[in-house]
Design a protein around this motif. Sequence first.
Motif, PDB file in Angstrom:
ATOM      1  N   ARG A 200      -3.946 135.965  23.483  1.00  0.00           N
ATOM      2  CA  ARG A 200      -4.869 134.967  22.947  1.00  0.00           C
ATOM      3  C   ARG A 200      -6.205 134.963  23.686  1.00  0.00           C
ATOM      4  N   CYS A 201      -6.131 134.823  25.017  1.00  0.00           N
ATOM      5  CA  CYS A 201      -7.348 134.583  25.796  1.00  0.00           C
ATOM      6  C   CYS A 201      -8.242 135.808  25.908  1.00  0.00           C
ATOM      7  N   ARG A 202      -7.639 136.984  26.008  1.00  0.00           N
ATOM      8  CA  ARG A 202      -8.449 138.195  26.119  1.00  0.00           C
ATOM      9  C   ARG A 202      -8.685 138.843  24.754  1.00  0.00           C
ATOM     10  N   PHE A 203      -7.586 139.266  24.121  1.00  0.00           N
ATOM     11  CA  PHE A 203      -7.745 140.012  22.879  1.00  0.00           C
ATOM     12  C   PHE A 203      -8.269 139.107  21.763  1.00  0.00           C
ATOM     13  N   GLY A 204      -7.855 137.843  21.780  1.00  0.00           N
ATOM     14  CA  GLY A 204      -8.381 136.904  20.796  1.00  0.00           C
ATOM     15  C   GLY A 204      -9.869 136.697  20.960  1.00  0.00           C
ATOM     16  N   MET A 205     -10.330 136.566  22.210  1.00  0.00           N
ATOM     17  CA  MET A 205     -11.753 136.360  22.447  1.00  0.00           C
ATOM     18  C   MET A 205     -12.552 137.628  22.181  1.00  0.00           C
ATOM     19  N   GLU A 206     -11.982 138.782  22.486  1.00  0.00           N
ATOM     20  CA  GLU A 206     -12.675 140.035  22.174  1.00  0.00           C
ATOM     21  C   GLU A 206     -12.873 140.184  20.664  1.00  0.00           C
ATOM     22  N   GLU A 207     -11.895 139.719  19.881  1.00  0.00           N
ATOM     23  CA  GLU A 207     -12.032 139.755  18.426  1.00  0.00           C
ATOM     24  C   GLU A 207     -13.117 138.791  17.955  1.00  0.00           C
ATOM     25  N   VAL A 208     -13.214 137.622  18.585  1.00  0.00           N
ATOM     26  CA  VAL A 208     -14.274 136.664  18.264  1.00  0.00           C
ATOM     27  C   VAL A 208     -15.645 137.301  18.494  1.00  0.00           C
ATOM     28  N   ILE A 209     -15.805 137.936  19.642  1.00  0.00           N
ATOM     29  CA  ILE A 209     -17.087 138.569  19.971  1.00  0.00           C
ATOM     30  C   ILE A 209     -17.395 139.692  18.975  1.00  0.00           C
ATOM     31  N   ARG A 210     -16.373 140.450  18.597  1.00  0.00           N
ATOM     32  CA  ARG A 210     -16.579 141.535  17.631  1.00  0.00           C
ATOM     33  C   ARG A 210     -17.080 140.978  16.290  1.00  0.00           C
ATOM     34  N   LYS A 211     -16.473 139.906  15.818  1.00  0.00           N
ATOM     35  CA  LYS A 211     -16.888 139.314  14.547  1.00  0.00           C
ATOM     36  C   LYS A 211     -18.332 138.823  14.607  1.00  0.00           C
ATOM     37  N   ILE A 212     -18.691 138.169  15.717  1.00  0.00           N
ATOM     38  CA  ILE A 212     -20.036 137.614  15.830  1.00  0.00           C
ATOM     39  C   ILE A 212     -21.090 138.716  15.888  1.00  0.00           C
ATOM     40  N   THR A 213     -20.818 139.743  16.686  1.00  0.00           N
ATOM     41  CA  THR A 213     -21.830 140.794  16.857  1.00  0.00           C
ATOM     42  C   THR A 213     -22.040 141.615  15.585  1.00  0.00           C
ATOM     43  N   LEU A 214     -21.071 141.584  14.664  1.00  0.00           N
ATOM     44  CA  LEU A 214     -21.293 142.251  13.378  1.00  0.00           C
ATOM     45  C   LEU A 214     -22.416 141.569  12.596  1.00  0.00           C
ATOM     46  N   SER A 215     -22.529 140.246  12.744  1.00  0.00           N
ATOM     47  CA  SER A 215     -23.581 139.516  12.025  1.00  0.00           C
ATOM     48  C   SER A 215     -24.797 139.233  12.904  1.00  0.00           C
ATOM     49  N   ASN A 216     -24.582 139.272  14.225  1.00  0.00           N
ATOM     50  CA  ASN A 216     -25.686 139.020  15.163  1.00  0.00           C
ATOM     51  C   ASN A 216     -25.582 139.995  16.330  1.00  0.00           C
ATOM     52  N   PRO A 217     -26.172 141.189  16.183  1.00  0.00           N
ATOM     53  CA  PRO A 217     -26.054 142.209  17.233  1.00  0.00           C
ATOM     54  C   PRO A 217     -26.625 141.791  18.576  1.00  0.00           C
ATOM     55  N   HIS A 218     -27.415 140.731  18.597  1.00  0.00           N
ATOM     56  CA  HIS A 218     -28.043 140.287  19.847  1.00  0.00           C
ATOM     57  C   HIS A 218     -27.201 139.254  20.598  1.00  0.00           C
ATOM     58  N   PHE A 219     -26.054 138.890  20.028  1.00  0.00           N
ATOM     59  CA  PHE A 219     -25.190 137.902  20.694  1.00  0.00           C
ATOM     60  C   PHE A 219     -24.703 138.420  22.048  1.00  0.00           C
ATOM     61  N   SER A 220     -24.701 137.545  23.037  1.00  0.00           N
ATOM     62  CA  SER A 220     -24.155 137.876  24.355  1.00  0.00           C
ATOM     63  C   SER A 220     -23.427 136.671  24.909  1.00  0.00           C
ATOM     64  N   ILE A 221     -22.179 136.869  25.343  1.00  0.00           N
ATOM     65  CA  ILE A 221     -21.401 135.784  25.940  1.00  0.00           C
ATOM     66  C   ILE A 221     -22.028 135.317  27.240  1.00  0.00           C
ATOM     67  N   PHE A 222     -22.920 136.143  27.819  1.00  0.00           N
ATOM     68  CA  PHE A 222     -23.542 135.802  29.098  1.00  0.00           C
ATOM     69  C   PHE A 222     -24.602 134.711  28.958  1.00  0.00           C
ATOM     70  N   ASN A 223     -25.252 134.634  27.809  1.00  0.00           N
ATOM     71  CA  ASN A 223     -26.351 133.664  27.694  1.00  0.00           C
ATOM     72  C   ASN A 223     -26.391 132.905  26.378  1.00  0.00           C
ATOM     73  N   ALA A 224     -25.382 133.064  25.547  1.00  0.00           N
ATOM     74  CA  ALA A 224     -25.377 132.348  24.263  1.00  0.00           C
ATOM     75  C   ALA A 224     -25.345 130.841  24.517  1.00  0.00           C
ATOM     76  N   PRO A 225     -26.302 130.078  23.967  1.00  0.00           N
ATOM     77  CA  PRO A 225     -26.288 128.621  24.173  1.00  0.00           C
ATOM     78  C   PRO A 225     -25.234 127.950  23.315  1.00  0.00           C
ATOM     79  N   SER A 226     -24.679 126.883  23.828  1.00  0.00           N
ATOM     80  CA  SER A 226     -23.601 126.198  23.111  1.00  0.00           C
ATOM     81  C   SER A 226     -24.077 125.618  21.788  1.00  0.00           C
ATOM     82  N   GLU A 227     -25.362 125.280  21.682  1.00  0.00           N
ATOM     83  CA  GLU A 227     -25.855 124.695  20.426  1.00  0.00           C
ATOM     84  C   GLU A 227     -25.888 125.703  19.277  1.00  0.00           C
ATOM     85  N   ASP A 228     -25.733 127.005  19.602  1.00  0.00           N
ATOM     86  CA  ASP A 228     -25.719 128.013  18.539  1.00  0.00           C
ATOM     87  C   ASP A 228     -24.337 128.175  17.889  1.00  0.00           C
TER      88      ASP A 228
END
Length: 363
Positions: A200-228
């Motif tokens: 859940r915590c690793r592979f689930g989150m990696e899948e979340v990041i994969r889905k987001i970056t398909l629509s927003n290639p500039h997404f980064s878990i390092f600096n993404a603001p919570s309001e986004d």
Amino acid sequence: MRISTPGRICLFGEHQDYLGLPVIAAAISRRIGIEGTYRNDDKVILNLPDLGLRQEFSLLTTFPYVMQRDYFRSTINVLKRKGLRFSKGFECNISGNIPINSGTSSSSALIVSWAHFLDKMSDNPVNFSQKELGEIANAAEVLEFGEPGGMMDHYSTAIGNVIYLESTPEIKVETLTPKLGTFVLGDSLEPKDTLGILARCRFGMEEVIRKITLSNPHFSIFNAPSEDLKDYRNILSEDELGLLKANIEDRDILLQGKKLLSQSPDEAADPAFDMTFGDLLYKHYKNLRDYKRTSTPKIERMMDAALQAGALGGKINGSGGGGCMFVYAPQKAEEVAEAIEQQGGKSYIITVDSGTVIEDANV
């Protein structure tokens, strides 16, 4: 030669290091030690009375490996590649008081102790630094067997005290020197569900990041603001959105924690320091409990009882699904420990401790 190394707790950044995010960990006053002397042959004899085990092998036959996670041989091999030579064998007794298989890094502490012992007892000691011993232990435990794993456990147990560790874009270790009071470690005595939690915590989150970056290639878990986060409601389920929210909040909680733990002694003497520190730990715990689902009903009862007895905050420690939790209890540590035990846990009053050390060079 007698050498000991501490276990560790993760203060901030739990289940985030494999995403490349930083962690803050603290060595604890539960340790594992190796006491040994030379033999007049090439045998290595290791007695582990806590586990009822005994290992024996020759320095000449450290490869190929003969068992899964053959860490005693692998550490010798890593050190041989670094140029260390061994003309005499050893007989050692290994014992400690770190809870085993409970998320407090007993295995990493053991391998750090073993690497430290071997360096000092070799024909040509290098006298590796604590940081280097952590790297050697990581190579022996993780890299040598192609296993997943970060550097937190090895650096934290080897270096000791409180460390801030970055792994991206490159490894950076910073020692923090906060004046922290007493903690209480609570072992639930429940086996950890490491694989289930990682799914859940690793592979689930990696899948979340994969889905987001398909629509927003500039997404980064390092600096993404919570309001986004609201921007991703159309591509993530509510469950996935909660997991993302928890990771971004935990990232920011760690930054607040680092700022707090980096304060000057005068600032840390403010009574508000302990309350703020405990509050940050508990915020991290709630994300682990509610969104990453690493807690258990028993651990929740232990946590609630500890807080009612006077603890200022705390969190589950390690992979979760069982194992240990800890709370910050600079006051009323005895009462907190008793409250945890009343819920069926095993409690240990602990403090922040030093890293791997030589306790006696003339055993």
